[in-house]
Design a protein around this motif. Structure first.
Motif, PDB file in Angstrom:
ATOM      1  N   GLN A  52       0.858  -1.188   0.000  1.00  0.00           N
ATOM      2  CA  GLN A  52       0.000   0.000   0.000  1.00  0.00           C
ATOM      3  C   GLN A  52       0.894   1.238   0.000  1.00  0.00           C
ATOM      4  O   GLN A  52       1.422   1.633   1.035  1.00  0.00           O
ATOM      5  N   ALA A 114      -6.603 -14.026   3.724  1.00  0.00           N
ATOM      6  CA  ALA A 114      -6.010 -12.742   4.102  1.00  0.00           C
ATOM      7  C   ALA A 114      -6.321 -11.664   3.073  1.00  0.00           C
ATOM      8  O   ALA A 114      -6.616 -10.517   3.420  1.00  0.00           O
ATOM      9  N   PHE A 115      -6.281 -12.037   1.784  1.00  0.00           N
ATOM     10  CA  PHE A 115      -6.570 -11.072   0.718  1.00  0.00           C
ATOM     11  C   PHE A 115      -8.030 -10.644   0.772  1.00  0.00           C
ATOM     12  O   PHE A 115      -8.349  -9.453   0.721  1.00  0.00           O
ATOM     13  N   LYS A 117     -10.026 -10.671   3.256  1.00  0.00           N
ATOM     14  CA  LYS A 117     -10.259  -9.887   4.478  1.00  0.00           C
ATOM     15  C   LYS A 117      -9.729  -8.464   4.315  1.00  0.00           C
ATOM     16  O   LYS A 117     -10.360  -7.487   4.719  1.00  0.00           O
ATOM     17  N   GLU A 118      -8.559  -8.352   3.682  1.00  0.00           N
ATOM     18  CA  GLU A 118      -7.898  -7.060   3.553  1.00  0.00           C
ATOM     19  C   GLU A 118      -8.631  -6.129   2.583  1.00  0.00           C
ATOM     20  O   GLU A 118      -8.735  -4.927   2.826  1.00  0.00           O
ATOM     21  N   LYS A 121     -11.289  -3.631   3.700  1.00  0.00           N
ATOM     22  CA  LYS A 121     -10.899  -2.411   4.431  1.00  0.00           C
ATOM     23  C   LYS A 121     -10.392  -1.308   3.505  1.00  0.00           C
ATOM     24  O   LYS A 121     -10.237  -0.173   3.909  1.00  0.00           O
ATOM     25  N   ILE A 122     -10.081  -1.694   2.251  1.00  0.00           N
ATOM     26  CA  ILE A 122      -9.398  -0.749   1.349  1.00  0.00           C
ATOM     27  C   ILE A 122     -10.295  -0.297   0.205  1.00  0.00           C
ATOM     28  O   ILE A 122     -11.094  -1.071  -0.311  1.00  0.00           O
ATOM     29  N   LEU A 131      -0.600  -6.579  -3.277  1.00  0.00           N
ATOM     30  CA  LEU A 131      -1.417  -7.110  -2.181  1.00  0.00           C
ATOM     31  C   LEU A 131      -1.958  -8.489  -2.552  1.00  0.00           C
ATOM     32  O   LEU A 131      -1.969  -9.408  -1.731  1.00  0.00           O
ATOM     33  N   TYR A 134       0.883 -11.140  -2.585  1.00  0.00           N
ATOM     34  CA  TYR A 134       1.653 -11.153  -1.326  1.00  0.00           C
ATOM     35  C   TYR A 134       2.097 -12.581  -0.940  1.00  0.00           C
ATOM     36  O   TYR A 134       3.269 -12.806  -0.609  1.00  0.00           O
ATOM     37  N   ASP A 155      -3.170 -16.752  11.480  1.00  0.00           N
ATOM     38  CA  ASP A 155      -3.636 -16.031  10.284  1.00  0.00           C
ATOM     39  C   ASP A 155      -2.729 -16.257   9.069  1.00  0.00           C
ATOM     40  O   ASP A 155      -3.109 -15.961   7.939  1.00  0.00           O
ATOM     41  N   SER A 203      -2.652  -0.830  13.628  1.00  0.00           N
ATOM     42  CA  SER A 203      -3.810  -0.306  12.895  1.00  0.00           C
ATOM     43  C   SER A 203      -4.926   0.155  13.840  1.00  0.00           C
ATOM     44  O   SER A 203      -5.700   1.042  13.509  1.00  0.00           O
TER      45      SER A 203
END
Length: 333
Positions: A52, A114-115, A117-118, A121-122, A131, A134, A155, A203
């Motif tokens: 990011q 993880a992707f 979930k992430e 937020k973005i 991302l 990753y 995780d 965070s």
């Protein structure tokens, strides 16, 4: 007997907080210092930190790298006994990641927890390819050195499974054991609460940073959330956040004394916070002193990381040429 290599990567996202220190740094330093020479790889994942990019991100990542290096060294990491390096200083890893990108199915990677979930937020326009891929770069970090033991939290388990799939696929495709299958070494599930009672996280802005100034550290501890009981009232040490943090770092006798004060009453949360603050200052006095000394010597940190990268590059160069040979590519000159 096959040498089992342990590998740990730490994203350069800022100074390690108390949760990072207790859950990752202290146990990993202990393992690395006891291992045989060069059987541990500990790297600062500055390439992973680029997923990011914002304004001044690269300057921030560089400064964070120094903070993380200083923290590991302050806790006594024996750099003569392991490979301690900056990820971006070993560029062979990005070449290997490209090979993996080309062989690994898109659909399978899109299912990564993880992707998914992430991205919730973005802002969709800010989701980078980095991302998404990753786990592929993570696989390259591991398989480039044939690391066997990977200390991770729950995780990250799926990422290790992706790495194993990639290793298996290549081994079968080439018909030769190019890669050792790594195993997740599950860290002790140490749940370190933040000042708000949730898991400590940068965070969430609920961290306790032992490497901040005395004044800022005290302010962080004073912000720990409590109930509204008065000084006189009895308190429950089992549900109190101050007591939870104190119990992670203090010896048993001191913990019992504080518990007794909670149960008897006449002991306020302010006093408990001061006790926690004073014990953190006492317990980590040597590490804090070393950290502040290292952070003033960035040229020394650069030298230490460059020295580690030189050793890592030697191994990576030989490994990648071995892989290139089986992919029918010319060796790197």
């Amino acid at each position: 007997m096959e040498k089992k290599i342990m590998l740990t990567g730490i994203r350069s996202t800022g100074t390690p907080h108390l949760g990072n220190i207790l859950g990752v740094i202290i146990p990993s330093v202990s393992i690395a210092n006891q291992n045989t020479k060069h059987s541990s790889c500990i790297f600062i994942a500055d390439l992973h930190s680029m997923i990011q990019i914002e304004k001044d991100s690269m300057t921030t990542i560089k400064n964070n790298t120094y903070q993380i290096a200083a923290a590991w060294l302050a806790f006594g990491l024996n750099i003569d006994n392991c490979l301690f390096y900056r990820q971006s200083d070993v560029s062979f890893v990005t070449e290997l990641a490209w090979y993996f990108n080309c062989f690994y199915p898109y659909q399978r990677l899109a299912l990564a927890h993880a992707f998914k979930k992430e991205i919730k937020k973005i802002d969709q326009e800010k989701i980078s390819v980095g991302l998404f891929t990753y786990p592929i770069l993570m696989a390259a970090d591991i398989l480039l050195y044939n690391a066997k033991l990977i200390p991770v939290g729950k995780d990250q388990l799926q990422h290790i499974e992706i790495t194993r799939r990639i290793a298996n696929f290549f081994n079968k495709k080439i018909g030769k054991k190019l890669f050792v299958l790594p195993h997740a070494f599950l860290q002790k599930n140490m749940f370190v609460i933040g000042t708000d009672g949730k898991k400590m996280s940068k965070s969430k802005k609920n961290c306790i940073n032992i490497f901040s100034s005395d004044e800022i550290l005290k302010k962080q501890i004073m912000s720990i959330r409590t109930d509204s009981k008065s000084v006189k009232e009895k308190k429950n040490p089992e549900t109190d956040y101050i007591m939870s943090l104190y119990s992670l770092i203090a010896p048993v006798d001191k913990i019992e004394i504080m518990k007794k004060k909670y149960l008897e009453g006449g002991y306020g949360y302010y006093e408990a916070k001061i006790s926690l603050y004073e014990y953190i200052i006492h317990k980590f006095s040597s590490e804090r002193e070393k950290f502040f000394s290292f952070i003033k010597k960035k040229s020394l940190l650069d030298h230490i990381l460059a020295s580690g990268a030189k050793k890592a590059n030697k191994i990576a160069y030989e490994r990648l040429n071995f892989i290139r040979k089986h992919l029918k590519f010319n060796p790197i000159i």
